[in-house]
Design a protein around this motif. Structure first.
Motif, PDB file in Angstrom:
ATOM      1  N   PRO A 245       0.834  -1.202   0.000  1.00  0.00           N
ATOM      2  CA  PRO A 245       0.000   0.000   0.000  1.00  0.00           C
ATOM      3  C   PRO A 245       0.873   1.258   0.000  1.00  0.00           C
ATOM      4  N   TRP A 246       0.257   2.370  -0.256  1.00  0.00           N
ATOM      5  CA  TRP A 246       0.962   3.639  -0.399  1.00  0.00           C
ATOM      6  C   TRP A 246       0.684   4.594   0.747  1.00  0.00           C
ATOM      7  N   SER A 247       1.662   5.450   1.020  1.00  0.00           N
ATOM      8  CA  SER A 247       1.511   6.615   1.894  1.00  0.00           C
ATOM      9  C   SER A 247       1.893   7.822   1.050  1.00  0.00           C
ATOM     10  N   ILE A 248       0.976   8.774   0.964  1.00  0.00           N
ATOM     11  CA  ILE A 248       1.251  10.014   0.246  1.00  0.00           C
ATOM     12  C   ILE A 248       1.458  11.101   1.294  1.00  0.00           C
ATOM     13  N   TRP A 249       2.510  11.867   1.112  1.00  0.00           N
ATOM     14  CA  TRP A 249       2.819  12.975   2.014  1.00  0.00           C
ATOM     15  C   TRP A 249       2.547  14.274   1.282  1.00  0.00           C
ATOM     16  N   VAL A 250       1.773  15.151   1.915  1.00  0.00           N
ATOM     17  CA  VAL A 250       1.375  16.437   1.333  1.00  0.00           C
ATOM     18  C   VAL A 250       1.774  17.558   2.286  1.00  0.00           C
ATOM     19  N   GLU A 251       1.630  18.795   1.823  1.00  0.00           N
ATOM     20  CA  GLU A 251       2.097  19.930   2.621  1.00  0.00           C
ATOM     21  C   GLU A 251       1.247  20.211   3.860  1.00  0.00           C
ATOM     22  N   GLY A 252      -0.065  20.260   3.730  1.00  0.00           N
ATOM     23  CA  GLY A 252      -0.888  20.665   4.866  1.00  0.00           C
ATOM     24  C   GLY A 252      -2.289  20.094   4.854  1.00  0.00           C
ATOM     25  N   LYS A 253      -3.123  20.625   5.732  1.00  0.00           N
ATOM     26  CA  LYS A 253      -4.487  20.122   5.929  1.00  0.00           C
ATOM     27  C   LYS A 253      -5.346  20.259   4.675  1.00  0.00           C
ATOM     28  N   GLU A 254      -5.240  21.393   3.980  1.00  0.00           N
ATOM     29  CA  GLU A 254      -6.041  21.598   2.778  1.00  0.00           C
ATOM     30  C   GLU A 254      -5.666  20.583   1.704  1.00  0.00           C
ATOM     31  N   ASP A 255      -4.367  20.377   1.524  1.00  0.00           N
ATOM     32  CA  ASP A 255      -3.888  19.398   0.544  1.00  0.00           C
ATOM     33  C   ASP A 255      -4.381  17.998   0.917  1.00  0.00           C
ATOM     34  N   GLN A 256      -4.309  17.678   2.198  1.00  0.00           N
ATOM     35  CA  GLN A 256      -4.735  16.366   2.663  1.00  0.00           C
ATOM     36  C   GLN A 256      -6.219  16.151   2.367  1.00  0.00           C
TER      37      GLN A 256
ATOM     38  N   ILE B 256       3.010  16.993   5.973  1.00  0.00           N
ATOM     39  CA  ILE B 256       4.356  17.432   6.339  1.00  0.00           C
ATOM     40  C   ILE B 256       4.255  18.643   7.264  1.00  0.00           C
ATOM     41  N   GLU B 257       3.163  19.389   7.158  1.00  0.00           N
ATOM     42  CA  GLU B 257       2.966  20.664   7.869  1.00  0.00           C
ATOM     43  C   GLU B 257       3.960  21.704   7.360  1.00  0.00           C
ATOM     44  N   GLY B 258       4.077  21.747   6.066  1.00  0.00           N
ATOM     45  CA  GLY B 258       4.956  22.689   5.386  1.00  0.00           C
ATOM     46  C   GLY B 258       5.431  22.069   4.091  1.00  0.00           C
ATOM     47  N   GLY B 259       6.255  22.760   3.380  1.00  0.00           N
ATOM     48  CA  GLY B 259       6.736  22.286   2.095  1.00  0.00           C
ATOM     49  C   GLY B 259       7.988  21.441   2.200  1.00  0.00           C
ATOM     50  N   VAL B 260       8.721  21.399   1.105  1.00  0.00           N
ATOM     51  CA  VAL B 260       9.908  20.561   1.008  1.00  0.00           C
ATOM     52  C   VAL B 260      10.942  20.911   2.076  1.00  0.00           C
ATOM     53  N   GLY B 261      10.986  22.155   2.510  1.00  0.00           N
ATOM     54  CA  GLY B 261      11.927  22.578   3.532  1.00  0.00           C
ATOM     55  C   GLY B 261      11.674  21.957   4.895  1.00  0.00           C
ATOM     56  N   ARG B 262      10.517  21.330   5.063  1.00  0.00           N
ATOM     57  CA  ARG B 262      10.193  20.693   6.348  1.00  0.00           C
ATOM     58  C   ARG B 262      10.207  19.164   6.261  1.00  0.00           C
ATOM     59  N   LEU B 263      10.666  18.632   5.143  1.00  0.00           N
ATOM     60  CA  LEU B 263      10.721  17.172   5.008  1.00  0.00           C
ATOM     61  C   LEU B 263      11.540  16.524   6.124  1.00  0.00           C
ATOM     62  N   HIS B 264      12.557  17.216   6.585  1.00  0.00           N
ATOM     63  CA  HIS B 264      13.390  16.649   7.660  1.00  0.00           C
ATOM     64  C   HIS B 264      12.575  16.372   8.925  1.00  0.00           C
ATOM     65  N   LYS B 265      11.504  17.132   9.131  1.00  0.00           N
ATOM     66  CA  LYS B 265      10.668  16.951  10.332  1.00  0.00           C
ATOM     67  C   LYS B 265       9.892  15.635  10.301  1.00  0.00           C
ATOM     68  N   VAL B 266       9.629  15.103   9.094  1.00  0.00           N
ATOM     69  CA  VAL B 266       8.843  13.870   8.976  1.00  0.00           C
ATOM     70  C   VAL B 266       9.665  12.714   8.389  1.00  0.00           C
TER      71      VAL B 266
ATOM     72  N   ILE C  20       6.138   5.156  -0.758  1.00  0.00           N
ATOM     73  CA  ILE C  20       5.996   6.576  -0.424  1.00  0.00           C
ATOM     74  C   ILE C  20       5.885   7.424  -1.688  1.00  0.00           C
ATOM     75  N   ALA C  21       4.957   8.395  -1.643  1.00  0.00           N
ATOM     76  CA  ALA C  21       4.811   9.385  -2.717  1.00  0.00           C
ATOM     77  C   ALA C  21       4.687  10.757  -2.068  1.00  0.00           C
ATOM     78  N   LEU C  22       5.044  11.777  -2.823  1.00  0.00           N
ATOM     79  CA  LEU C  22       4.918  13.169  -2.372  1.00  0.00           C
ATOM     80  C   LEU C  22       4.050  13.943  -3.343  1.00  0.00           C
ATOM     81  N   VAL C  23       3.180  14.790  -2.815  1.00  0.00           N
ATOM     82  CA  VAL C  23       2.425  15.751  -3.623  1.00  0.00           C
ATOM     83  C   VAL C  23       2.654  17.106  -2.966  1.00  0.00           C
ATOM     84  N   LEU C  24       3.399  17.965  -3.668  1.00  0.00           N
ATOM     85  CA  LEU C  24       3.801  19.265  -3.133  1.00  0.00           C
ATOM     86  C   LEU C  24       3.466  20.366  -4.125  1.00  0.00           C
TER      87      LEU C  24
END
Length: 189
Positions: A5-16, A36-46, A60-64
């Motif tokens: 199965p997949w996990s998609i990581w997005v920037e914030g609540k609206e994107d989710q 992620i609660e932010g953009g690519v600059g916050r990837l380190h947090k997750v 894993i997939a990303l939508v930014l």
């Protein structure tokens, strides 16, 4: 052999909320969406959470957001993925609005306005032009404000995390503008 199965990581609540609505509409309920609660600059947090998802067998997939320069954003994302040793293949990264142009979720949402309500954006454009003519000191409404005004005009929930993107009177999820993202989500097999 079935894929994990997949996990998609997005920037914030609206994107989710938006991505979850698209997944629901396309019957892809097995895909989890995380913020992620932010953009690519916050990837380190997750980063650790992403690795845990991989260790559980998830892909894993990303939508930014592409923001101002899609090519620069793509290079930035690639660099951060490499720097953090994240298990994300380049083909599993999608940049909104369409993986080709600069923009963000709100740029895509403007293109998903139901045809009979496009007049709302015409009025907002006239308002923006009026402000420009009146004074250079006035701020033009941003994309988030335009989406909020569109929702308000239609008397639907304006707050992004609570918007009903499956409401066919407000959003056209079969519009051509959604096809690149829909195809990306469907490709996650």
């Amino acid at each position: 052999m079935s894929r994990a199965p997949w996990s998609i990581w997005v920037e914030g609540k609206e994107d989710q909320a938006f991505i979850e609505s698209l997944l629901q509409r396309n019957g892809r309920l097995e895909i989890e969406v995380h913020r992620i609660e932010g953009g690519v600059g916050r990837l380190h947090k997750v980063a650790q959470n992403i690795r845990r998802q991989r260790d559980k067998g998830r892909r894993i997939a990303l939508v930014l957001d592409a923001d101002r320069d899609v090519d620069a954003r793509r290079r930035e994302v690639r660099g951060r993925i490499a720097e953090l040793s994240l298990p994300i293949d380049d083909k599993h990264v999608f940049l909104l609005p369409d993986n080709r142009r600069a923009g963000n979720l709100e740029a895509l949402l403007e293109e998903l306005a139901v045809a009979e309500h496009r007049a709302v954006y015409d009025c907002l454009d006239a308002y923006r032009n009026c402000l420009k003519q009146a004074s250079d000191d006035y701020q033009e409404p941003g994309r988030k404000g335009r989406i909020y005004a569109y929702c308000e005009a239609l008397d639907v929930e304006p707050r992004g995390p609570h918007r009903d993107y499956l409401d066919r009177d407000a959003w056209d999820l079969s519009a051509p503008a959604i096809e690149p993202l829909r195809s990306f989500l469907v490709s996650l097999r």
